[in-house]
Design a protein around this motif. Structure first.
Motif, PDB file in Angstrom:
ATOM      1  N   TYR A  45     -11.049 -62.570  20.096  1.00 20.40           N
ATOM      2  CA  TYR A  45     -12.479 -63.004  19.512  1.00 20.40           C
ATOM      3  C   TYR A  45     -13.361 -62.207  19.787  1.00 20.40           C
ATOM      4  CZ  TYR A  45      -9.313 -67.612  19.984  1.00 20.40           C
ATOM      5  OH  TYR A  45      -8.623 -68.340  19.295  1.00 20.40           O
ATOM      6  N   TYR A  46     -14.264 -62.545  18.308  1.00 13.96           N
ATOM      7  CA  TYR A  46     -15.601 -61.648  18.609  1.00 13.96           C
ATOM      8  C   TYR A  46     -16.524 -62.144  18.458  1.00 13.96           C
ATOM      9  CZ  TYR A  46     -11.827 -58.083  16.419  1.00 13.96           C
ATOM     10  OH  TYR A  46     -11.118 -57.559  16.523  1.00 13.96           O
ATOM     11  N   GLU A  59      -6.260 -63.183   8.592  1.00 16.38           N
ATOM     12  CA  GLU A  59      -7.675 -62.274   8.361  1.00 16.38           C
ATOM     13  C   GLU A  59      -8.923 -63.295   9.235  1.00 16.38           C
ATOM     14  OE1 GLU A  59      -7.635 -62.048   3.601  1.00 16.38           O
ATOM     15  OE2 GLU A  59      -9.184 -63.325   3.988  1.00 16.38           O
ATOM     16  N   ARG A  60     -10.049 -61.997   9.638  1.00 20.60           N
ATOM     17  CA  ARG A  60     -10.566 -62.717  10.199  1.00 20.60           C
ATOM     18  C   ARG A  60     -11.853 -63.874   9.626  1.00 20.60           C
ATOM     19  NH1 ARG A  60     -14.540 -59.648  13.547  1.00 20.60           N
ATOM     20  NH2 ARG A  60     -13.143 -57.637  13.697  1.00 20.60           N
ATOM     21  N   GLY A 104     -14.688 -56.838  20.431  1.00 21.91           N
ATOM     22  CA  GLY A 104     -13.886 -58.386  20.714  1.00 21.91           C
ATOM     23  C   GLY A 104     -13.028 -58.459  21.996  1.00 21.91           C
ATOM     24  N   ASP A 146     -15.976 -65.581  16.137  1.00 24.42           N
ATOM     25  CA  ASP A 146     -14.862 -64.892  15.046  1.00 24.42           C
ATOM     26  C   ASP A 146     -13.968 -65.035  16.172  1.00 24.42           C
ATOM     27  OD1 ASP A 146     -16.518 -62.452  12.627  1.00 24.42           O
ATOM     28  OD2 ASP A 146     -16.581 -64.721  13.048  1.00 24.42           O
ATOM     29  N   CYS A 147     -12.720 -65.138  14.908  1.00 26.00           N
ATOM     30  CA  CYS A 147     -11.396 -65.569  15.397  1.00 26.00           C
ATOM     31  C   CYS A 147     -10.270 -64.500  14.841  1.00 26.00           C
ATOM     32  CB  CYS A 147     -10.998 -66.494  15.905  1.00 26.00           C
ATOM     33  SG  CYS A 147      -9.266 -66.982  16.105  1.00 26.00           S
ATOM     34  N   GLN A 148      -9.912 -63.880  14.915  1.00 27.87           N
ATOM     35  CA  GLN A 148      -8.556 -62.467  14.468  1.00 27.87           C
ATOM     36  C   GLN A 148      -7.331 -62.992  14.880  1.00 27.87           C
ATOM     37  OE1 GLN A 148      -9.437 -59.065  12.967  1.00 27.87           O
ATOM     38  NE2 GLN A 148      -7.923 -59.007  11.003  1.00 27.87           N
ATOM     39  N   GLN A 152     -18.815 -65.613   7.530  1.00 25.96           N
ATOM     40  CA  GLN A 152     -19.133 -64.994   8.335  1.00 25.96           C
ATOM     41  C   GLN A 152     -19.502 -63.700   7.824  1.00 25.96           C
ATOM     42  OE1 GLN A 152     -15.106 -62.561   7.829  1.00 25.96           O
ATOM     43  NE2 GLN A 152     -14.954 -62.969   9.759  1.00 25.96           N
TER      44      GLN A 152
END
Length: 123
Positions: free
Chosen positions: A93-94, A43-44, A116, A36-38, A107
């Motif tokens: 980044y998660y 928003e993520r 993260g 994931d990217c926020q 997601q």
């Protein structure tokens, strides 16, 4: 119990590369994995995913050709290779895990996340 620990973030100049790693514990070799990217103020979103057998990889349209997900099941580790980085790639980044094993960019299908790692791209 699943634990995900991301490493590899940092500060890089525009045009540079980074490789993020996610060390997983638990039965994650059976799981699909994703990143994931926020970004600040956004928003993520899930930008990359891979199935449990490494046969299928999925990348969001916005990152195709720039980010590449891979995994080494023997090491229980997932990677995100990031190339040609731009300041707008600055984000946390998660690493994430989903239990079906199929891999997905949705997601909401994910059940586990790491803490993260911050990536900052300077201009």
């Amino acid at each position: 119990q699943v634990q995900l620990v991301e490493t590899g973030g940092g500060v890089v100049q525009a045009g540079g590369s980074l490789r993020l790693s996610c060390a997983a514990s638990g039965r994650t070799v059976r799981y699909g994995m994703g990143w994931d990217c926020q970004a600040p103020g956004k928003e993520r979103e899930c930008v990359a995913a891979i199935d449990r057998n490494r046969n299928g990889t999925y990348h969001a349209d916005s990152v195709k050709g720039l980010l590449t997900i891979s995994r080494d099941n023997a090491k229980n580790t997932v990677y995100l290779q990031m190339n040609s980085l731009k300041p707008e790639d600055t984000a946390v980044y998660y690493c994430a895990a989903e239990t079906t094993g199929w891999g997905t960019l949705n997601q909401r299908d994910y059940a586990y996340w790491g803490q993260g790692t911050q990536v900052t791209v300077s201009s």
